[in-house]
Design an enzyme around this catalytic site. Structure first.
Site, PDB file in Angstrom:
ATOM      1  N   GLY A   1     -10.684   9.471  -5.654  1.00 20.28           N
ATOM      2  CA  GLY A   1     -10.182   8.282  -4.982  1.00 20.28           C
ATOM      3  C   GLY A   1     -11.048   7.041  -5.089  1.00 20.28           C
TER       4      GLY A   1
ATOM      5  N   GLU B   1     -17.564   5.708  -1.578  1.00 19.30           N
ATOM      6  CA  GLU B   1     -16.417   6.444  -1.040  1.00 19.30           C
ATOM      7  C   GLU B   1     -15.245   5.491  -0.857  1.00 19.30           C
ATOM      8  OE1 GLU B   1     -14.767   8.860  -0.751  1.00 19.30           O
ATOM      9  OE2 GLU B   1     -15.111  10.059   1.041  1.00 19.30           O
ATOM     10  N   ASP B   2     -14.033   5.991  -1.083  1.00 19.97           N
ATOM     11  CA  ASP B   2     -12.861   5.138  -0.910  1.00 19.97           C
ATOM     12  C   ASP B   2     -12.587   4.846   0.567  1.00 19.97           C
ATOM     13  OD1 ASP B   2     -12.161   7.781  -0.450  1.00 19.97           O
ATOM     14  OD2 ASP B   2     -10.443   7.799  -1.810  1.00 19.97           O
TER      15      ASP B   2
ATOM     16  N   ASP C   1     -12.484   8.731   7.059  1.00 22.10           N
ATOM     17  CA  ASP C   1     -11.447   9.016   8.052  1.00 22.10           C
ATOM     18  C   ASP C   1     -12.108   9.749   9.222  1.00 22.10           C
ATOM     19  OD1 ASP C   1      -8.999   9.482   9.233  1.00 22.10           O
ATOM     20  OD2 ASP C   1      -8.157  10.655   7.624  1.00 22.10           O
TER      21      ASP C   1
ATOM     22  N   PHE D   1      -1.997   6.671   6.876  1.00 22.65           N
ATOM     23  CA  PHE D   1      -2.348   7.072   5.528  1.00 22.65           C
ATOM     24  C   PHE D   1      -2.117   5.901   4.573  1.00 22.65           C
ATOM     25  CE2 PHE D   1      -2.422   9.529   1.636  1.00 22.65           C
ATOM     26  CZ  PHE D   1      -3.500  10.356   1.895  1.00 22.65           C
ATOM     27  N   VAL D   2      -3.135   5.595   3.779  1.00 24.64           N
ATOM     28  CA  VAL D   2      -3.020   4.470   2.847  1.00 24.64           C
ATOM     29  C   VAL D   2      -3.180   4.965   1.413  1.00 24.64           C
ATOM     30  CG1 VAL D   2      -3.865   2.806   4.549  1.00 24.64           C
ATOM     31  CG2 VAL D   2      -5.488   3.885   2.984  1.00 24.64           C
TER      32      VAL D   2
HETATM   33  P1  XMP Z   1     -12.495  12.656   6.202  1.00 24.22           P
HETATM   34  O1  XMP Z   1     -11.464  12.971   7.243  1.00 24.22           O
HETATM   35  O2  XMP Z   1     -13.306  13.854   5.822  1.00 24.22           O
HETATM   36  O3  XMP Z   1     -11.615  12.281   4.959  1.00 24.22           O
HETATM   37  O4  XMP Z   1     -13.339  11.466   6.577  1.00 24.22           O
HETATM   38  C1  XMP Z   1     -12.131  11.535   3.963  1.00 24.22           C
HETATM   39  C2  XMP Z   1     -11.482  11.842   2.650  1.00 24.22           C
HETATM   40  O5  XMP Z   1     -10.075  11.970   2.767  1.00 24.22           O
HETATM   41  C3  XMP Z   1      -9.424  11.055   1.958  1.00 24.22           C
HETATM   42  N1  XMP Z   1      -8.603  10.177   2.796  1.00 24.22           N
HETATM   43  C4  XMP Z   1      -7.584   9.469   2.362  1.00 24.22           C
HETATM   44  N2  XMP Z   1      -7.065   9.362   1.128  1.00 24.22           N
HETATM   45  N3  XMP Z   1      -5.481   7.839   1.976  1.00 24.22           N
HETATM   46  C5  XMP Z   1      -6.005   8.547   0.950  1.00 24.22           C
HETATM   47  O6  XMP Z   1      -5.514   8.421  -0.164  1.00 24.22           O
HETATM   48  C6  XMP Z   1      -5.946   7.891   3.233  1.00 24.22           C
HETATM   49  O7  XMP Z   1      -5.433   7.226   4.136  1.00 24.22           O
HETATM   50  C7  XMP Z   1      -7.063   8.759   3.430  1.00 24.22           C
HETATM   51  N4  XMP Z   1      -7.788   9.059   4.537  1.00 24.22           N
HETATM   52  C8  XMP Z   1      -8.717   9.931   4.093  1.00 24.22           C
HETATM   53  C9  XMP Z   1     -10.471  10.253   1.241  1.00 24.22           C
HETATM   54  O8  XMP Z   1     -10.418  10.539  -0.124  1.00 24.22           O
HETATM   55  C10 XMP Z   1     -11.773  10.685   1.764  1.00 24.22           C
HETATM   56  O9  XMP Z   1     -12.639  11.131   0.761  1.00 24.22           O
HETATM   57 MG    MG Z   2     -12.362  10.363  -1.258  1.00 26.92          MG
END
Ligand code: XMP
Ligand code: MG
Length: 172
Positions: free
Chosen positions: A38, A92-93, A96, A145-146
């Protein structure tokens, strides 16, 4: 698809982040560790906004599978870079819950870097369960979710030049 951040907004913010990072790492030859997949579009733009010497490495990490909810499981595969004594900046993208980043931080700290910081394009602070620090971030995102600018929904939408909110998997 509802546009959340336009290509122009992303470009401007990435240039600002690059400028800040260049100042902070002017003489330390940092290594940007990009979390696949990502973050790859963000990395590609960000590294061209960092004129000071730096190197890049890629770390394959998966925590979501094909779903849009965090599974809490994180896997790292095939990472063989030597980060000992290096100034590491994780790219990191989106952060969350923070569990992915928390796990990766521990993993990378095990390699005895000289320093470890995190640069995330998007921060979703309302979903945070793990208290990880984000040293540089582009934008605060709502708890939805984006997709786009590298981020996917079941491998779709990574190519979009903007960040958007898909209406539904079928109509987006
Ligand atoms: P956590 O919950 O571990 O998640 O902080 C982080 C990872 O989950 C992916 N992520 C997303 N990917 N749209 C996405 O395409 C979203 O809204 C989203 N939220 C979390 C992200 O890759 C990250 O590494
Ligand atoms: Mg990611």
């Amino acid at each position: 698809m509802q546009v959340l951040f336009t290509a122009e907004q992303l470009k401007k913010r990435v240039l600002e982040l690059g400028k800040q990072i260049s100042q902070d790492y002017a003489t330390t030859n940092p290594v940007l560790v990009c979390l696949l997949k990502g973050s790859v579009v963000f990395l590609a733009d960000l590294m061209r906004a960092i004129p000071v010497p730096h190197t890049v490495e890629f770390l394959r990490v998966s925590s979501y599978g094909s779903k849009t909810v965090s599974s809490g499981r994180v896997e790292i595969t095939d990472f063989d870079a030597d980060l000992t004594g290096r100034h590491v900046l994780v790219i990191e993208d989106i952060v969350d819950t923070g569990s992915t980043l928390g796990y990766i931080r521990e993993y990378l700290l095990g390699q005895k870097p000289a320093s470890l910081r995190v640069c995330a394009l998007l921060d979703k602070p309302t979903a945070r369960v793990s208290g990880v620090a984000i040293d540089y971030f582009g934008f605060t995102a709502p708890d939805v979710f984006v997709v786009g600018y590298g981020m996917d929904w079941d491998e779709r939408f990574r190519h979009l030049p903007y960040v958007g909110i898909p209406e539904s998997q079928d109509s987006a």
